[in-house]
Motif scaffolding. Structure first.
Motif: not given
Lengths: 343, 343, 343, 343
Positions: A114-123, A129-132, C89-92
């Motif tokens: 669960a921690v790995q999952v959460l970390e991935s989501i948060v990262a 550049a989250h939309e990238h 990592v950066h092309e969605t």
């Protein structure tokens, strides 16, 4: 030659074959809209204690995985999983072929946390550049895993909670679920229906000729799912074959009973190796065992038995895999146990 | 109630069921790499007189179609076909889901012509904006067609010639091929192996529980095709089930013999309607017949029989479809013939 | 506020703007079939000493990457690259959206090696279940890399040799290629034309308003490539804009000259940090520099300058990125240098 | 030689070029998150009287179409449109490449009707095998159409009502929207924002170097749309270029003013042909005219002018297309008018 390579070496369980023969000349509607499928669905809804679950049947595991995942994710979403996950390594890029990135995480004994999952989501969320970046939209776990291990109830509850809190779907690939249910009664079908948005009950590796049941407890995946199955080529014309088989296997607790027998056989094999001092890759509790053997022992056993080479370990040793299944004959196991004892 | 809705109402032919039962406890390799699949492949290579043909088995027809087409075309190529083609209207966009446009052509009785194919190729090639148009890369024909009709040898030869001269692949969907082979011996398997780059021999509608054989006479489609099958979810774990069934059905000319019986049953039904003065949508020669009936006749027959509503014709009449198949029981046909004669 | 966040902060180089203005009222054919694009293609063929190269222009880097990769790979093939690769990592998930798996490898300073590539190819080929695994079909490298580093001539030659010997394509993403050419003259355009099946010359980050040149020295990727561009949405109606800009920037060695200036500015910034005792993430030679700075220094600099936060390092320090580009004004750099010296 | 082939023959409107030059050395954030894009968005929200509309800018029309459609539809949904629709015939299967079927309907003068849309929806819904058919999920109309014609306000209202009542999205491709707005003030931006879930305002054909604005009045398409743009390769690094251009063109009613001028020029050409007795393919009101000319007249005009061959009509006559645009020079039109009058 006795074979222990995998859990899909033989045909079907006797009871399944009889059910197919008994219904062979019936005329029914096609595409899963027949009374046998309805009966199998009813049994599954009862077993999961989830009267609102939608249940579909498809021909195989890759089919189930790609259909569930492609039907669930938006185009820019990906699926988090262990880097050993079947969808990541052994489906020829089937998930990517539907347009979605598999977001592989490092695993321990085939499991993610669960921690790995959460970390991935948060990262991803906090990346400027989250939309990238591909957005995690689903978590995929196998139970038992590809390494033969099992998630505990607590581990699954924790992963499910992270998914719910963050709007991700949880999908459990139960290609070997029967063996898991038999090995740990705490992780039962009602629990899975509670925790998951989708999961499968594998038939191919557990007594059926072929077939996987897709269980959708969550309303959000239920709508129009039959379109997804047809589009991806998983809708069987003589769909009742899947209903007939699942009903035969699931009625009266027969699946778990037969899987428990297979687990017991596998555990005998495991114990025989351990008793002779051979270590294990991991101490699995279900129907797959992974002893680490010297190459000369492997060669000696290969004269009478076949089994899977899993990975080389260096120092003249390798991990191998022995599987027992619903359809494994006990005579072969007895012979193997005797031969191990004389190693 | 006797059902004539389709050719996938019952289970498998007796001989197929026996073969499955007889081999049920054998242990074999998975994924189609077993002796039963090898034997079925050998039979098919013999029947097609094409020793270099590569043969694969998949679970269903949509699976076969999408796998062949996606494995063949470049991304910007499309597949020419009749607008009534199964891939155009009844596979939920399975071909488009692999990224390819279905280029539908107007048809007569479910068939397209070599001239139409050539015109489409030339029109695209000579378009000033041809790079803005999908390039025809393949022709798809069904034989028998979705309308129950048959291509003649000359028609197929002409389409094949246009394809060869213009670098397109020809793919024949043989979901009902057995019935076609039985109805017109001029269009036989060696001819198809000569004319096509790929074709299927349908099992689901012709005595198997499920399964289609994909025959690839042409070297250009053979390489790495198993990757394509696995990626699209069509590779059966217990692959020998398909080999066992096809070997049982194909050995000794059994498939065509059984399909000839089914055609004869269907033709009796057709004749019964014609004798009573009902017209036909088209004068089909294989296992599907399409009488045009007044609605009151339809309602009367529906009390004892089920069959498919095909299309409304206006004037209180509709086209309906009656199918016979390898597994149709003669008692039902006899009853139907009698009831038609009393209409 | 002076900005050093990236190399796409300003508009175009003066010479590019003048060329656009000077040709603005001309009437030309669309979609890249105009004299300006022809001229730019000729210049690129001359510079690469590859008279048979095919050259196309598209609007952006992700567009170029997804078009080249999707046009090259068979459906079950994937692309090997560094796990830091832009496509990973950066092309969605743009590559996965075309159906292909990105096969990410661990990297050092953003680079992968010929040995890693070979090991991946061999591992997949020798896997007993190799048809269940994605087949490596292409290698993707960025030069300069996403970490600002450069492949040496030897490194690229070794990767190319492994690709050639194993039938993989080599694709080099040159989004910042001008800066690489200016920083290491051994890795020049003729070398890339020799080693690669496809590479890009980035315009967006090197003086153009927008645009990437795709160079295809290898005949195997050339056929029908314009279909691929149109299908993926990368074909500009007023295509001459790309030809005009590339011709202006490439003629007479202007691109490399301007990139050399930018590299020099970046290197002054790097030296200023090093002189003050700040370490670097890696000792980059082109237009991006990655000092590791204490958070209070970062905050102080942020009052007058903007730059990219790259990654936290623990201990109150972070990696940040400063970029210089073709269009960076020297006044800003001078101010920054002065302020660093007073830190 | 004066060219009237299309509306993307020249560069940009003077005012647009000036705005690009004036802002060229500014430093701004990338990817459309800059003040110029914000200003252009504000102008569009004002013009549409839709303060909650989300507005994005992408590089081209095919890009806009495939991004909107792929972001909207579920995998098994398709898009209804005229068989002459740009997405059906001139985008190289870009929509299918994202996995979706284009459901082409017969058209009259490039237009489809609300009744056709409704009939398609009902036919699919009531098909007994509806899950085997692609589900209509969106309607695509072009305004002006590819045939130069215009939808009336009533026609669009009717289509929109059918979409709303049946849960489909309505998407209007406004590649030439400026000319449409200028030709029929009843179909204005506030109306489109009311009726559509998404529409575009074309820049490429209306005075910009390149660029289309995607307007999303409907909340259901707004979420995470930037992911879709990035994934499909449509997100411009120097995104402000699109904002600068659209702001310059849209401010103060300039777009419609310039398009009105172009329409007037096109109408003069149309009138000149009509006055000489030549018929029209359809009586278009915007910037494209389609006279039907004898081949000798075509050849004579081709000595001094270029224009598009649209389709052969038989009898030695062909339909040709003349376009005027924002950037068409009046001198060319004057010359053409004179030459037509002397035919």
């Amino acid at each position: 030659m006795y074979c222990f390579d995998s859990d899909y070496l033989e045909g079907a369980d006797e009871r399944v074959m009889q059910a197919l023969a008994a219904t062979n000349s019936e005329q029914t509607a096609g595409y899963g809209e027949d009374p046998h499928c309805e009966r199998a669905r009813r049994i599954i809804r009862d077993l999961t204690k989830c009267p609102d679950a939608v249940v579909h049947f498809v021909t195989g595991g890759t089919q189930a995985n790609l259909t569930v995942i492609a039907a669930t994710l938006r185009p820019w979403e990906g699926v988090l999983c262990a880097d050993t996950a079947h969808i990541n390594v052994h489906e020829t890029g089937a998930i990517e072929a539907t347009g979605h990135k598999v977001l592989a995480l490092p695993q321990v004994e085939g499991k993610i946390t669960a921690v790995q999952v959460l970390e991935s989501i948060v990262a991803q969320r906090e990346d400027r550049a989250h939309e990238h970046c591909v957005k995690p939209g689903m978590v995929y776990v196998s139970h038992p895993t590809e390494m033969g291990t099992l998630y505990s109830k607590d581990e699954l509850c924790a992963i499910s909670a992270v998914c719910r809190q963050n709007g991700l779907c949880l999908y459990l690939d139960g290609a070997r679920l029967g063996y898991g249910l038999a090995a740990d009664p705490l992780v039962d079908l009602p629990l899975l229906a509670d925790l998951c948005d989708a999961f499968t009950i594998g038939g191919t590796k557990a007594g059926l000729l072929f077939g996987e049941a897709i269980v959708l407890p969550s309303q959000k995946l239920q709508a129009e799912f039959r379109y997804a199955i047809k589009q991806r080529g998983g809708m069987l014309a003589k769909g009742r074959l899947l209903g007939v088989q699942f009903a035969a296997m699931l009625a009266g607790g027969y699946l778990v009973e037969r899987c428990a027998r297979a687990n017991a056989l596998a555990q005998q094999i495991k114990k025989a190796f351990v008793d002779k001092g051979f270590p294990l890759l991991s101490d699995t509790a279900a129907n797959q065992v992974f002893p680490i053997l010297p190459d000369d022992v492997i060669q000696k056993l290969q004269r009478k038995y076949s089994f899977s080479h899993w990975q080389a370990m260096g120092g003249g040793r390798s991990v191998v895999r022995f599987c027992a299944s619903v359809t494994t004959e006990e005579a072969g196991v007895a012979a193997l146990l005797r031969d191990i004892s004389f190693l």
